[in-house]
Design an enzyme around this catalytic site. Structure first.
Site, PDB file in Angstrom:
ATOM      1  N   HIS A  93      -7.078   1.120  -6.570  1.00 37.28           N
ATOM      2  CA  HIS A  93      -7.294   0.179  -5.461  1.00 37.28           C
ATOM      3  C   HIS A  93      -7.898  -1.117  -6.038  1.00 37.28           C
ATOM      4  O   HIS A  93      -9.064  -1.436  -5.814  1.00 37.28           O
ATOM      5  CB  HIS A  93      -8.215   0.808  -4.417  1.00 37.28           C
ATOM      6  CG  HIS A  93      -8.188   0.138  -3.077  1.00 37.28           C
ATOM      7  ND1 HIS A  93      -7.400  -0.969  -2.785  1.00 37.28           N
ATOM      8  CD2 HIS A  93      -8.868   0.407  -1.921  1.00 37.28           C
ATOM      9  CE1 HIS A  93      -7.598  -1.327  -1.522  1.00 37.28           C
ATOM     10  NE2 HIS A  93      -8.469  -0.520  -0.986  1.00 37.28           N
ATOM     11  N   GLN A  96      -9.772  -3.848  -3.914  1.00 35.01           N
ATOM     12  CA  GLN A  96     -11.111  -3.378  -3.539  1.00 35.01           C
ATOM     13  C   GLN A  96     -12.077  -3.620  -4.701  1.00 35.01           C
ATOM     14  O   GLN A  96     -13.215  -4.066  -4.491  1.00 35.01           O
ATOM     15  CB  GLN A  96     -11.054  -1.883  -3.195  1.00 35.01           C
ATOM     16  CG  GLN A  96     -12.377  -1.318  -2.738  1.00 35.01           C
ATOM     17  CD  GLN A  96     -12.807  -1.886  -1.384  1.00 35.01           C
ATOM     18  OE1 GLN A  96     -12.053  -1.840  -0.430  1.00 35.01           O
ATOM     19  NE2 GLN A  96     -14.009  -2.429  -1.304  1.00 35.01           N
ATOM     20  N   ARG A 122       0.878  -1.182   0.000  1.00 27.34           N
ATOM     21  CA  ARG A 122       0.000   0.000   0.000  1.00 27.34           C
ATOM     22  C   ARG A 122       0.903   1.216   0.000  1.00 27.34           C
ATOM     23  O   ARG A 122       1.673   1.425   0.952  1.00 27.34           O
ATOM     24  CB  ARG A 122      -0.916   0.001   1.215  1.00 27.34           C
ATOM     25  CG  ARG A 122      -1.624   1.329   1.402  1.00 27.34           C
ATOM     26  CD  ARG A 122      -2.759   1.276   2.372  1.00 27.34           C
ATOM     27  NE  ARG A 122      -3.882   0.556   1.816  1.00 27.34           N
ATOM     28  CZ  ARG A 122      -5.112   0.559   2.331  1.00 27.34           C
ATOM     29  NH1 ARG A 122      -5.363   1.251   3.426  1.00 27.34           N
ATOM     30  NH2 ARG A 122      -6.083  -0.119   1.761  1.00 27.34           N
ATOM     31  N   CYS A 152     -16.455   1.392   0.421  1.00 24.44           N
ATOM     32  CA  CYS A 152     -15.262   0.562   0.632  1.00 24.44           C
ATOM     33  C   CYS A 152     -14.812   0.561   2.090  1.00 24.44           C
ATOM     34  O   CYS A 152     -14.084  -0.337   2.507  1.00 24.44           O
ATOM     35  CB  CYS A 152     -14.140   1.043  -0.272  1.00 24.44           C
ATOM     36  SG  CYS A 152     -13.742   2.778  -0.004  1.00 24.44           S
ATOM     37  N   ARG A 180     -13.231  -8.912   0.654  1.00 24.11           N
ATOM     38  CA  ARG A 180     -11.794  -8.669   0.451  1.00 24.11           C
ATOM     39  C   ARG A 180     -11.005  -9.947   0.746  1.00 24.11           C
ATOM     40  O   ARG A 180     -10.068 -10.304   0.035  1.00 24.11           O
ATOM     41  CB  ARG A 180     -11.309  -7.531   1.371  1.00 24.11           C
ATOM     42  CG  ARG A 180     -11.864  -6.147   1.044  1.00 24.11           C
ATOM     43  CD  ARG A 180     -11.299  -5.592  -0.254  1.00 24.11           C
ATOM     44  NE  ARG A 180      -9.860  -5.497  -0.216  1.00 24.11           N
ATOM     45  CZ  ARG A 180      -9.170  -4.493   0.339  1.00 24.11           C
ATOM     46  NH1 ARG A 180      -9.815  -3.468   0.872  1.00 24.11           N
ATOM     47  NH2 ARG A 180      -7.845  -4.485   0.324  1.00 24.11           N
ATOM     48  N   ASP A 213     -17.455   6.902  -1.224  1.00 20.31           N
ATOM     49  CA  ASP A 213     -16.185   6.759  -0.504  1.00 20.31           C
ATOM     50  C   ASP A 213     -15.937   8.096   0.198  1.00 20.31           C
ATOM     51  O   ASP A 213     -16.590   9.110  -0.106  1.00 20.31           O
ATOM     52  CB  ASP A 213     -15.062   6.432  -1.510  1.00 20.31           C
ATOM     53  CG  ASP A 213     -13.707   6.196  -0.846  1.00 20.31           C
ATOM     54  OD1 ASP A 213     -13.655   5.997   0.386  1.00 20.31           O
ATOM     55  OD2 ASP A 213     -12.678   6.229  -1.573  1.00 20.31           O
TER      56      ASP A 213
HETATM   57  N1  NVA Z   1     -10.102   6.703  -1.162  1.00 20.29           N
HETATM   58  C1  NVA Z   1      -9.724   6.175   0.137  1.00 20.29           C
HETATM   59  C2  NVA Z   1      -9.871   4.684   0.148  1.00 20.29           C
HETATM   60  C3  NVA Z   1      -9.552   4.008   1.454  1.00 20.29           C
HETATM   61  C4  NVA Z   1      -9.685   2.524   1.376  1.00 20.29           C
HETATM   62  C5  NVA Z   1      -8.301   6.582   0.438  1.00 20.29           C
HETATM   63  O1  NVA Z   1      -7.450   6.516  -0.458  1.00 20.29           O
HETATM   64  O2  NVA Z   1      -8.026   6.991   1.569  1.00 20.29           O
HETATM   65  N1   CP Z   2     -11.164  -0.542   2.098  1.00 23.48           N
HETATM   66  C1   CP Z   2      -9.906  -0.579   2.568  1.00 23.48           C
HETATM   67  O1   CP Z   2      -8.941  -0.761   1.842  1.00 23.48           O
HETATM   68  O2   CP Z   2      -9.820  -0.426   3.932  1.00 23.48           O
HETATM   69  P1   CP Z   2      -8.488  -0.165   4.759  1.00 23.48           P
HETATM   70  O3   CP Z   2      -7.982   1.180   4.370  1.00 23.48           O
HETATM   71  O4   CP Z   2      -8.929  -0.241   6.193  1.00 23.48           O
HETATM   72  O5   CP Z   2      -7.498  -1.247   4.420  1.00 23.48           O
END
Ligand code: NVA
Ligand code: CP
Length: 305
Positions: free
Chosen positions: A129, A132, A102, A259, A287, A220
């Site tokens: 992502h 997801q 990540r 998500c 997931r 989101d």
């Molecule tokens: N758009 C959000 C998704 C988190 C899973 C982010 O990037 O923080």
């Molecule tokens: N949806 C998702 O990726 O959640 P986290 O940021 O908690 O991993």
């Protein structure tokens, strides 16, 4: 070497087969079947940003397949602060059999994949992502039976989740609508990437025009990780881009997706999250199943039907 850096790294046919396999793994787990396909294998989990679902679902998933994980967070490495990502990846690839990362920049994933010598999986970047997206597609299939021709309406920023889930659903034949305030829609490169896919992708600036006939309403956070400094302005700009009971009433056949993590009362109301039309909790659970299927495809293909 197979990697999963974007949702288009698998063809529509391969994605469809992966979702079918994930559903089988889900049913198997419910029956208490134990697997050992990843015995003796380790997966490195690298996080430059916070996570709950991704961290836990990958950790539990690998262990349920008989493997082990080792977790590194950005604060515990010197990657990007001295150590080159390629050197980091080359070393990790000597210890671990896959890297799940990540990151902020998608380029980091490309750098890791070039040098690791083992599969690299995108566990979220600033722009995509894809894991997801797989879980979202499985959830929609479960609730709606199929994806082709469905009207999927994303309400909010054209961000990493909108880009990956929108693109994957477009590849699987859905009609995708992304409703965002001006200046916060899907970037051009995402729209260009969707040209030629079987579905349709529409970017609009009003929720009302998109919502009628929706099969799925998705939102989101307004403030993705890394955008915290813009929080106050974003709360004003996105105020009309939210899922509440009035929007649900305008789309009587729609399920609701998010998500997570959600900010209750901002992009989605608490009663909507907890309503019968919410698929949010299945989405989070899925997931686990899609990522197990993906890891088996990458690391133990003989276990994949
Ligand atoms: N758009 C959000 C998704 C988190 C899973 C982010 O990037 O923080
Ligand atoms: N949806 C998702 O990726 O959640 P986290 O940021 O908690 O991993």
């Amino acid at each position: 070497m197979g990697h999963y850096l974007t949702e288009l790294d698998l063809s529509a046919t391969q994605t469809d087969a992966l979702l079918t396999f994930a559903a089988a793994l889900k049913a198997e787990r419910a029956r208490g079947v134990l697997r050992t396909d990843l015995a003796g294998r380790s997966v490195a989990l690298y996080f430059e940003k916070p996570s709950v679902r991704t961290r836990v679902s990958f950790t539990v998933g690998v262990r349920e397949l008989g493997g082990d994980v080792v977790e590194l967070s950005g604060g515990t490495t010197k990657v990007g602060k001295g150590e080159h990502p390629e050197d980091f990846a080359r070393v990790l690839g000597r210890y671990a059999h896959a890297i799940v990362a990540r990151v902020f920049e998608q380029q980091m994933l490309e750098d890791l994949a070039r040098a690791a010598g083992v599969p690299v999986v995108n566990a979220l970047s600033d722009i995509l992502h894809p894991c997801q997206a797989l879980a979202d597609a499985l959830t929609i299939r479960e609730r709606k039976g199929s994806i082709e021709g469905l009207r999927f309406v994303f309400v909010g920023e054209g961000n990493n989740v909108a880009a990956s889930t929108g693109t994957l659903l477009c590849a699987l034949g859905a009609q995708v609508w992304v409703a965002s305030p001006r200046g916060y829609g899907l970037p051009d490169w995402v729209r260009k990437r969707c040209h030629g896919l079987p579905g349709e992708l529409h970017s609009v600036e009003s929720v009302q025009g998109a919502v009628e006939g929706a099969d799925v309403l998705y939102t989101d956070t307004w403030i993705s990780m890394g955008r915290e400094a813009e929080a106050e302005a974003r709360r004003r700009i996105f105020a009309d881009f939210r899922i509440d009971s009035a929007l649900l009433a305008a789309a009587p056949d729609a399920i609701v997706m998010h998500c997570l993590p959600a900010v209750r009362g901002e992009e989605i109301d608490t009663d909507v999250m907890q309503s019968e039309r919410s698929a949010i909790w299945d989405q989070a659970e899925n997931r686990l199943h899609v990522q197990k299927a993906l890891l088996l495809r990458l690391l133990a293909p003989s276990a994949v039907p």
